[in-house]
Write a protein that holds these residues in place. Structure first.
Motif, PDB file in Angstrom:
ATOM      1  N   PHE A   1       0.852  -1.198   0.000  1.00 27.11           N
ATOM      2  CA  PHE A   1       0.000   0.000   0.000  1.00 27.11           C
ATOM      3  C   PHE A   1       0.883   1.241   0.000  1.00 27.11           C
ATOM      4  CE2 PHE A   1      -2.124   3.498   2.155  1.00 27.11           C
ATOM      5  CZ  PHE A   1      -3.346   3.535   1.483  1.00 27.11           C
TER       6      PHE A   1
ATOM      7  N   VAL B   1       0.661   5.969   5.477  1.00 25.03           N
ATOM      8  CA  VAL B   1       1.637   4.952   5.864  1.00 25.03           C
ATOM      9  C   VAL B   1       1.901   4.016   4.694  1.00 25.03           C
ATOM     10  CG1 VAL B   1       2.153   3.028   7.421  1.00 25.03           C
ATOM     11  CG2 VAL B   1       0.951   5.050   8.289  1.00 25.03           C
ATOM     12  N   LEU B   2       3.175   3.917   4.277  1.00 19.54           N
ATOM     13  CA  LEU B   2       3.575   2.911   3.295  1.00 19.54           C
ATOM     14  C   LEU B   2       3.565   1.536   3.953  1.00 19.54           C
ATOM     15  CD1 LEU B   2       6.683   4.725   1.745  1.00 19.54           C
ATOM     16  CD2 LEU B   2       4.463   4.425   0.629  1.00 19.54           C
ATOM     17  N   LYS B   3       3.148   0.516   3.206  1.00 18.68           N
ATOM     18  CA  LYS B   3       3.112  -0.841   3.744  1.00 18.68           C
ATOM     19  C   LYS B   3       3.691  -1.822   2.734  1.00 18.68           C
ATOM     20  CE  LYS B   3      -0.914  -0.036   6.709  1.00 18.68           C
ATOM     21  NZ  LYS B   3      -2.293  -0.479   7.078  1.00 18.68           N
ATOM     22  N   ALA B   4       4.463  -2.788   3.261  1.00 21.87           N
ATOM     23  CA  ALA B   4       5.068  -3.820   2.418  1.00 21.87           C
ATOM     24  C   ALA B   4       4.874  -5.180   3.065  1.00 21.87           C
ATOM     25  CB  ALA B   4       6.551  -3.527   2.202  1.00 21.87           C
TER      26      ALA B   4
ATOM     27  N   TRP C   1      13.038   2.848   2.086  1.00 18.98           N
ATOM     28  CA  TRP C   1      11.843   3.305   1.376  1.00 18.98           C
ATOM     29  C   TRP C   1      12.169   4.535   0.544  1.00 18.98           C
ATOM     30  CZ3 TRP C   1       7.437   0.391   2.825  1.00 18.98           C
ATOM     31  CH2 TRP C   1       7.578  -0.361   3.997  1.00 18.98           C
TER      32      TRP C   1
ATOM     33  N   ASP D   1       9.401  -1.859  16.111  1.00 19.68           N
ATOM     34  CA  ASP D   1       9.236  -1.531  14.692  1.00 19.68           C
ATOM     35  C   ASP D   1       9.563  -2.773  13.879  1.00 19.68           C
ATOM     36  OD1 ASP D   1       9.184  -0.563  12.117  1.00 19.68           O
ATOM     37  OD2 ASP D   1      10.534   1.128  12.499  1.00 19.68           O
TER      38      ASP D   1
ATOM     39  N   ARG E   1       8.023  -3.094   8.334  1.00 19.73           N
ATOM     40  CA  ARG E   1       7.153  -3.379   7.184  1.00 19.73           C
ATOM     41  C   ARG E   1       6.252  -2.208   6.830  1.00 19.73           C
ATOM     42  NH1 ARG E   1       3.938  -8.629   8.480  1.00 19.73           N
ATOM     43  NH2 ARG E   1       3.676  -7.439  10.430  1.00 19.73           N
ATOM     44  N   ASP E   2       6.375  -1.118   7.567  1.00 19.49           N
ATOM     45  CA  ASP E   2       5.598   0.083   7.223  1.00 19.49           C
ATOM     46  C   ASP E   2       6.404   1.318   7.596  1.00 19.49           C
ATOM     47  OD1 ASP E   2       5.349   0.276   9.996  1.00 19.49           O
ATOM     48  OD2 ASP E   2       3.379  -0.648  10.008  1.00 19.49           O
ATOM     49  N   GLU E   3       6.036   2.434   6.986  1.00 20.51           N
ATOM     50  CA  GLU E   3       6.783   3.671   7.228  1.00 20.51           C
ATOM     51  C   GLU E   3       5.852   4.872   7.046  1.00 20.51           C
ATOM     52  OE1 GLU E   3      10.163   5.933   8.242  1.00 20.51           O
ATOM     53  OE2 GLU E   3       9.623   3.811   8.462  1.00 20.51           O
ATOM     54  N   LYS E   4       5.872   5.749   8.031  1.00 18.02           N
ATOM     55  CA  LYS E   4       5.038   6.947   7.974  1.00 18.02           C
ATOM     56  C   LYS E   4       5.605   7.951   6.976  1.00 18.02           C
ATOM     57  CE  LYS E   4       3.252   6.705  12.716  1.00 18.02           C
ATOM     58  NZ  LYS E   4       3.173   7.412  14.026  1.00 18.02           N
TER      59      LYS E   4
END
Length: 533
Positions: A424, A436-439, A456, A488, A491-494
């Motif tokens: 996402f 939020v990026l999601k992997a 990222w 953390d 797998r995600d990043e704001k």
């Protein structure tokens, strides 16, 4: 009359005793090892007078062989340093030896010659620095060696030090003031005599050495640097590792000869099929989380050369340093290069909050503690690796007894983690004010590999040449006694505010704990929402 005879007799006895004392040779610095080669070993020691320089040696405690060398002045007194080079030795073999000057002999010690790379032998080394004398902790260096290194090696590997430890690296500040003669004996050599008599020591000069003649007289370092600056920079091979010593001090760090030499050595090392790893040492830090004013631009230039070397050759590298009195371990983002502060082995700790610091993204751990670093090197030609460990002695507030506080294993050959899946956003709209990026999950075919870092990127173009957001996080970040990466899962990043009503592209890659990066995920397109009135 009897009184006169008694006075005369006492005078004669006193004169004879004085002459005897003057002619008695004492070993002031016990033998220590230098410049080891598979078929050669250099042995040095210091006495209170001159005389013959002899080493008796052999494959058993009976010795049986003898070699002579020379002595030379160390100060303006009768004291002498002795140097004997043993030639035609057997490689990777244990020898017994003792030194002899006049009628004075040392105890019998042992050393082991290095292997050839073809022998595929594993070995270990210790790196430590800044053992300079601290009046508040006057026996700290003695403790680091005799309650730290020696018992740790015996407990973890075996009782024969010369068999279990190959050499010691010291990137500077061996003494408080290199121009003060007695400090070399009292503060450096004597506290470590049980170590240096069995294991070769290779230093690089720190600022506290003051470019002293004592430093260059006490050490016999390789003469493969620039002839006009002998022993300021040099390299030495041991098995599949090339160690490089550099001089980052004022007066030498700006010499173009040193950087040109380093470029040539690294270029040759990249082509050398027998070298798997490069371990460089210099005193000043490239970056220092505990003490920013200690950073030096020269060290940054060295790091860039080592990163390029690693990138071009695929051979991992380390640079060991000191100057900041505490431990730190970081790694370059795009290269298998470690940056490791191996202090403090005696100098007063730079405690958190005493000086200006910074939480650099490269670093996984920094701690204001005494200790040393031990590196285990695997000589296997098929898949060599090294494991670096920090062994802590704690600090004055919280002592520790050889506690391992950090560890990392790096392989020569890369096994890449699986390419992560971008989850996402994928071809959809997001709030321009933040999202939020999601992997997907981390995966790797390498046994026991786990998620070590995530990188990222968001770009305004599909070629990622117009970056608008970039983040690199590691699985741990110990700073000021706190793990700032706790909980953390990477797998995600704001992402904070982007331009509204704009199309962007994003991607992510994962790294394992061995510094292997995956390929980038497929780039995904998304749009930001329009700005509302």
């Amino acid at each position: 009359m009897k009184t006169n005879y008694l006075i005369l007799l006492c005078a004669l006895v006193g004169l004879e005793s004085g002459l005897w004392a003057q002619n008695t040779t004492e070993i002031e610095i016990q033998p220590y090892l230098q410049d080891a080669e598979p078929h050669r070993m250099t042995i040095m020691w210091q006495t209170n007078t001159g005389g013959e320089s002899v080493v008796e040696y052999g494959l058993t405690p009976k010795l049986g062989k003898k070699a002579s060398g020379r002595d030379y002045e160390i100060d303006f007194s009768a004291r002498k340093i002795h140097k004997v080079v043993l030639e035609d030795l057997k490689r990777f073999t244990t020898y017994y030896y003792r030194v002899k000057t006049g009628k004075t002999r040392s105890d019998i010690f042992q050393f082991k010659t290095p292997p050839f790379v073809q022998d595929e032998k594993d070995f270990r080394l210790v790196a430590m620095s800044d053992m300079q004398f601290d009046s508040h902790e006057p026996r700290k260096f003695h403790e680091i060696v005799n309650q730290g290194i020696l018992p740790y090696v015996e407990k973890e590997y075996g009782p024969k030090l010369e068999e279990e430890l190959a050499f010691v690296m010291v990137p500077g500040d061996l003494v408080q003031s290199g121009s003060v003669f007695h400090q070399w004996k009292d503060h450096f050599f004597n506290p470590a005599q049980k170590l240096f008599s069995k294991v070769p020591v290779y230093p690089a000069p720190g600022n506290h050495e003051h470019n002293s003649d004592f430093y260059f007289r006490y050490f016999e370092l390789p003469k493969n640097g620039h002839p006009a600056y002998a022993e300021h920079w040099w390299y030495k091979d041991h098995g599949n590792v090339r160690i490089i010593g550099l001089d980052s001090n004022d007066g030498y760090r700006n010499l173009k000869q040193q950087m040109l030499w380093l470029e040539r050595v690294l270029k040759e090392t990249a082509k050398n099929g027998e070298i798997d790893f490069v371990f460089a040492q210099l005193h000043h830090p490239h970056k220092s989380e505990l003490w920013i004013p200690g950073e030096e631009e020269f060290s940054t230039k060295v790091v860039k050369l080592l990163e390029k070397f690693t990138n071009d050759s695929g051979k991992p590298s380390i640079h060991f340093y000191g100057h900041t009195h505490g431990y730190s371990r970081g790694q370059s983002r795009d290269h298998k290069h470690l940056m490791v502060n191996v202090a403090s082995a005696g100098g007063a700790i730079d405690n958190w909050g005493e000086f200006e610091g910074r939480d650099y993204e490269e670093f996984s751990i920094s701690e204001d503690k005494y200790g040393f670093v031990l590196v285990e090197v695997d000589g296997d030609r098929d898949n060599p690796k090294f494991t670096l460990k920090r062994i802590s002695r704690g600090n004055t507030i919280t002592p520790e007894d050889n506690v391992r506080t950090d560890s990392i294993t790096v392989y020569r050959k890369a096994v890449l983690p699986d390419t992560p899946k971008a989850v996402f956003p994928v071809d959809e709209s997001v709030d321009f004010k933040g999202f939020v990026l999601k992997a997907g999950d981390f995966a790797s075919s390498m046994p026991h590999a786990f998620h070590g870092a995530a990188h990222w990127q968001i770009s305004a173009t599909t070629d990622f040449k117009k970056m608008v957001f970039e983040s690199w996080k590691q699985f741990e970040n110990w700073y000021y006694n706190e793990n700032r990466q706790k909980d953390d899962d990477l797998r995600d990043e704001k992402v904070h505010r982007l331009s509204p009503n704009t199309t962007y592209y994003w991607r992510v890659r994962y790294r394992d704990q061995h510094l292997n990066w995956s390929h980038w995920s497929d780039a995904q397109e998304f749009r930001t929402s329009a700005k509302t009135k």
